[in-house]
Design a protein around this motif. Sequence first.
Motif, PDB file in Angstrom:
ATOM      1  N   LYS A 362      39.396 -25.708  10.384  1.00 58.52           N
ATOM      2  CA  LYS A 362      38.444 -26.116  11.420  1.00 58.52           C
ATOM      3  C   LYS A 362      39.012 -27.250  12.277  1.00 58.52           C
ATOM      4  N   SER A 366      39.666 -27.127  16.283  1.00 58.98           N
ATOM      5  CA  SER A 366      38.894 -28.049  17.133  1.00 58.98           C
ATOM      6  C   SER A 366      39.782 -28.900  18.036  1.00 58.98           C
ATOM      7  N   SER A 432      35.247 -31.545  11.830  1.00 56.58           N
ATOM      8  CA  SER A 432      35.538 -30.988  10.517  1.00 56.58           C
ATOM      9  C   SER A 432      34.480 -31.371   9.491  1.00 56.58           C
TER      10      SER A 432
END
Length: 441
Positions: A362, A366, A432
């Motif tokens: 993640k 991102s 996250s």
Amino acid sequence: MSKNKHPETIALHGGDYRSDPATTAVAVPLYRTTSYQFNDTDHAANLFALKEFGNIYTRIMNPTNDVLEKRVAALEGGLAAVTVGSGQAASTFAIMNVCQSGDNFVSSTDLYGGTVNLFTHTLKKLGIECRYADPSDPSNFEKLIDDRTRCFYAETLPNPYLRVFPIKEVSDIGRKHSIPLIMDNTAAPVICKPLEHGAAVVVHSLTKFIGGHGTVIGGCLVDGGNFDWTKDPKRQPLFNEPDASYGGAQWGVVVPQLTGANVSYAVRARVVLLRDLGAPLAPDNAWGIIQGLETVPLRMKQHCSNAEKAVAFLQKHKNVDRVIYPTLHKGEIGERSKKYMKGGNGALIGIEVKGGVEAGKKFIESLKMFYHVANIGDARSLAIHPATTTHSQLTEEELLAAGVTPGYVRLSIGIEHPDDIIADLDQALGASGKPSLKAVS
Ligand code: PLP
């Protein structure tokens, strides 16, 4: 020109190049030619017999590559260099220049994965054995030597652990046995000079910091000119026994006689390995790498200072379990960064994102400014999550042995403004899981 000059000056003026001898061009010209007109038949014969040095054919030498070779050699404090088509080719040549079938060498366990494949599998198929030594104790190298050990091999600043290699400690052991230490200095050009600490040869993937712009693949071997290849003739047969492929040349003897310099390693790599195995660096690529080389000292300063700021930020972040950076190691291993790294500790940082594989994935997804790529040393900031990419074939046990924990992310910090780097890390870490801290810049 390069003697006693600083890296910033060598990168622009080093390697005996002032202007092109044919045209007086100041910028290094790109010589796109395969071959070179001989003056007469004697000239041609002398070049082939190495009685005279000059251009023969671009598989073996080229004037554009020559400038790059001389500048990288000067930057490392070596005597001569040979460029090849990639960093992988440089590692292959580095070993094949000293080892033949039945021989072995001792390598550090801390290595780039591509080098591990080459050493463990491909060289093994050619009858060359790699024995791995844990560099946390330099004496591990000595324990693995036998009569057929031809060299030691290691990286200055290997990821994922980012433990600086004990260059002097291991090269001292090697020199007692007439065994040269070959250092892959890809991650630390300018900021570490392995030849000054006793290494005999330096290898670079020019693809990374030296090229610096993510545009060109290339590699290079630098001969330190500081190793006696004839001291123990049995230890280094490729430099002492007559070479049937070159009129019985004993490379360790004949090269110093012909050139007046201790450059047997570089000359053999060029006239035997480039001649037979090919894999030269294309002159176009040499030219591209020269554009990067000219500013590498400047870029390394910015890479290192940005990385330090990013480390300070990441260490305080709630969603980061661990930060890996050369200066953060405790005890003797941490001390090595003070001993060997000058002017910075590199651009590479490892982080363990809280929350394991999913959090690592993640975080990568991102990031907005960082590129998600399998590369290091670009001017741009880069990131990768090894557990789901480069190391995804490994079992959980193998991953841990390689130092790749589930949430581990490798960052290669670029030369953008540090505030923008930290802001991107901050927003991606916030995404996250838990709220993020304010950027420190
Ligand atoms: N050595 C190191 C430390 C590397 O990181 C790499 C590539 O990532 C190489 C060698 C191989 O270089 P190249 O990709 O130019 O073949």
